[in-house]
Design a protein around this motif. Structure first.
Motif, PDB file in Angstrom:
ATOM      1  N   GLU A  17     -21.358 -51.795  31.437  1.00 61.40           N
ATOM      2  CA  GLU A  17     -22.557 -52.120  31.762  1.00 61.40           C
ATOM      3  C   GLU A  17     -22.520 -52.959  32.989  1.00 61.40           C
ATOM      4  O   GLU A  17     -23.774 -52.810  34.184  1.00 61.40           O
ATOM      5  CB  GLU A  17     -23.281 -53.246  30.071  1.00 61.40           C
ATOM      6  CG  GLU A  17     -23.969 -52.070  30.069  1.00 61.40           C
ATOM      7  CD  GLU A  17     -23.900 -53.395  28.109  1.00 61.40           C
ATOM      8  OE1 GLU A  17     -25.122 -52.917  27.029  1.00 61.40           O
ATOM      9  OE2 GLU A  17     -23.844 -54.485  28.152  1.00 61.40           O
ATOM     10  N   VAL A  19     -20.362 -52.987  35.773  1.00 59.44           N
ATOM     11  CA  VAL A  19     -20.077 -51.391  36.662  1.00 59.44           C
ATOM     12  C   VAL A  19     -21.749 -51.289  37.255  1.00 59.44           C
ATOM     13  O   VAL A  19     -22.124 -50.789  38.140  1.00 59.44           O
ATOM     14  CB  VAL A  19     -19.261 -50.844  36.214  1.00 59.44           C
ATOM     15  CG1 VAL A  19     -19.062 -49.950  37.215  1.00 59.44           C
ATOM     16  CG2 VAL A  19     -18.273 -51.395  35.599  1.00 59.44           C
ATOM     17  N   VAL A  20     -22.069 -50.467  36.213  1.00 61.71           N
ATOM     18  CA  VAL A  20     -23.352 -50.259  36.576  1.00 61.71           C
ATOM     19  C   VAL A  20     -24.568 -50.850  36.677  1.00 61.71           C
ATOM     20  O   VAL A  20     -25.493 -50.221  37.670  1.00 61.71           O
ATOM     21  CB  VAL A  20     -24.124 -49.221  34.834  1.00 61.71           C
ATOM     22  CG1 VAL A  20     -25.472 -48.755  35.273  1.00 61.71           C
ATOM     23  CG2 VAL A  20     -22.991 -48.107  34.451  1.00 61.71           C
ATOM     24  N   THR A  21     -24.842 -52.027  37.176  1.00 60.96           N
ATOM     25  CA  THR A  21     -25.663 -53.158  37.267  1.00 60.96           C
ATOM     26  C   THR A  21     -25.238 -53.498  38.644  1.00 60.96           C
ATOM     27  O   THR A  21     -26.217 -53.085  39.807  1.00 60.96           O
ATOM     28  CB  THR A  21     -24.996 -54.442  36.322  1.00 60.96           C
ATOM     29  OG1 THR A  21     -26.215 -53.851  35.261  1.00 60.96           O
ATOM     30  CG2 THR A  21     -26.651 -55.037  37.034  1.00 60.96           C
ATOM     31  N   VAL A  22     -23.982 -52.700  38.720  1.00 64.54           N
ATOM     32  CA  VAL A  22     -23.487 -53.493  40.363  1.00 64.54           C
ATOM     33  C   VAL A  22     -24.084 -52.243  41.128  1.00 64.54           C
ATOM     34  O   VAL A  22     -24.378 -52.354  42.345  1.00 64.54           O
ATOM     35  CB  VAL A  22     -21.893 -54.175  40.530  1.00 64.54           C
ATOM     36  CG1 VAL A  22     -21.497 -54.392  42.181  1.00 64.54           C
ATOM     37  CG2 VAL A  22     -21.759 -55.401  39.675  1.00 64.54           C
ATOM     38  N   THR A  23     -23.762 -51.322  40.683  1.00 67.38           N
ATOM     39  CA  THR A  23     -24.050 -50.117  41.665  1.00 67.38           C
ATOM     40  C   THR A  23     -25.903 -50.234  41.653  1.00 67.38           C
ATOM     41  O   THR A  23     -25.472 -49.906  42.665  1.00 67.38           O
ATOM     42  CB  THR A  23     -23.292 -48.725  40.607  1.00 67.38           C
ATOM     43  OG1 THR A  23     -21.763 -49.146  40.108  1.00 67.38           O
ATOM     44  CG2 THR A  23     -23.564 -47.103  41.342  1.00 67.38           C
ATOM     45  N   LEU A  24     -26.299 -50.091  40.806  1.00 69.63           N
ATOM     46  CA  LEU A  24     -27.391 -50.404  41.094  1.00 69.63           C
ATOM     47  C   LEU A  24     -28.348 -51.113  41.918  1.00 69.63           C
ATOM     48  O   LEU A  24     -28.896 -50.481  42.772  1.00 69.63           O
ATOM     49  CB  LEU A  24     -28.561 -50.236  39.851  1.00 69.63           C
ATOM     50  CG  LEU A  24     -28.255 -49.204  38.647  1.00 69.63           C
ATOM     51  CD1 LEU A  24     -29.224 -49.878  37.321  1.00 69.63           C
ATOM     52  CD2 LEU A  24     -28.932 -47.791  39.102  1.00 69.63           C
ATOM     53  N   ALA A  26     -26.068 -52.388  44.508  1.00 71.88           N
ATOM     54  CA  ALA A  26     -26.195 -51.780  45.788  1.00 71.88           C
ATOM     55  C   ALA A  26     -26.424 -50.938  46.318  1.00 71.88           C
ATOM     56  O   ALA A  26     -26.604 -50.585  47.812  1.00 71.88           O
ATOM     57  CB  ALA A  26     -24.335 -51.519  45.754  1.00 71.88           C
ATOM     58  N   MET A  27     -27.108 -50.349  45.670  1.00 71.13           N
ATOM     59  CA  MET A  27     -28.065 -49.026  45.831  1.00 71.13           C
ATOM     60  C   MET A  27     -29.098 -49.205  46.740  1.00 71.13           C
ATOM     61  O   MET A  27     -29.279 -48.922  47.045  1.00 71.13           O
ATOM     62  CB  MET A  27     -28.016 -47.849  44.635  1.00 71.13           C
ATOM     63  CG  MET A  27     -26.986 -46.593  44.172  1.00 71.13           C
ATOM     64  SD  MET A  27     -27.210 -46.330  43.103  1.00 71.13           S
ATOM     65  CE  MET A  27     -28.547 -44.642  43.787  1.00 71.13           C
TER      66      MET A  27
END
Length: 221
Positions: A17, A19-24, A26-27
């Motif tokens: 969760e 990793v997904v949050t950080v990725t979102l 960053a996008m």
């Protein structure tokens, strides 16, 4: 009596969760930065186009008004002809005498007007000198002369001009089919002034430069 262990129903974030949050995040930041960059680029382009439009309209209009009010030796009574109101120039320079001055300008009266274009620097400078005595009519006082004033400062300077080309004609009418009517130089000691002057302006990079042509009459005919 033993106490039951303390338990909580709240669960923490798992690694997936996070990793997904950080990725979102960053996008989203990337998209915002790209949008900001495009906005700044569009603004800068608009500013550049606006400046180009100002140059393309104000510069020819100023030269037109100055040439309309040009001073000629033939308009001066013979007894008062202590000097010569010369009009001369070449492809990248022009000097003449004019009675036109924009409203509010501190320089009034008869002015020596000089345009000088530096092809290497892509820069155009405009000089104006007030004529107060007969000696001011001499060519030695012109910025184009090697003996001209060294401390004279231009009243205006335009950078980024890819082209500034002048041509001169002794004819009253423009014949677009007759390129031979145009001369690259009009000498100061000519007995008569040119009747037409052609100006070619180009702005922008050399590869993407667009040129525009104006024709001006010398004096009011």
């Amino acid at each position: 009596m033993t106490r039951p262990p303390l338990c909580s129903n709240e669960k923490g974030f798992t690694l997936l969760e996070l990793v997904v949050t950080v990725t979102l995040v960053a996008m989203v930041v990337l998209l915002l930065s790209m949008a900001l960059k495009l906005t700044i680029g569009a603004w800068e382009k608009g500013q550049e186009q606006g400046s180009s439009f100002d140059v393309m309209t104000s510069l020819p209009r100023l030269l037109e008004r100055q040439l309309e009010c040009v001073m000629m030796t033939t308009s001066v009574p013979p007894k008062a002809r202590r000097g010569l109101y010369s009009i001369c120039g070449d492809t990248h320079s022009l000097t003449f005498f004019s009675s036109f001055a924009p409203m509010g300008s501190p320089l009034q009266g008869v002015l020596r007007v000089t345009y000088l274009y530096d092809e290497e620097k892509k820069s155009l400078v405009l000089y104006e000198q007030v004529v107060t005595k007969a000696d001011d009519l001499n060519e030695e006082t012109s910025p184009l002369s090697e003996y001209g004033p060294k401390d004279l400062r231009p009243i205006s300077e335009v950078d980024g001009l890819e082209r500034f080309e002048l041509a001169y004609s002794g004819k009253n009418r423009i014949d677009e089919q007759d390129e031979d009517q145009w001369k690259e130089e009009w000498k100061c000691n000519s007995s008569v002034p040119p009747k037409l002057i052609r100006l070619t302006l180009g702005l922008g990079d050399k590869e993407a430069s667009r040129s525009f042509v104006w024709y001006f009459r010398v004096g009011r005919h």
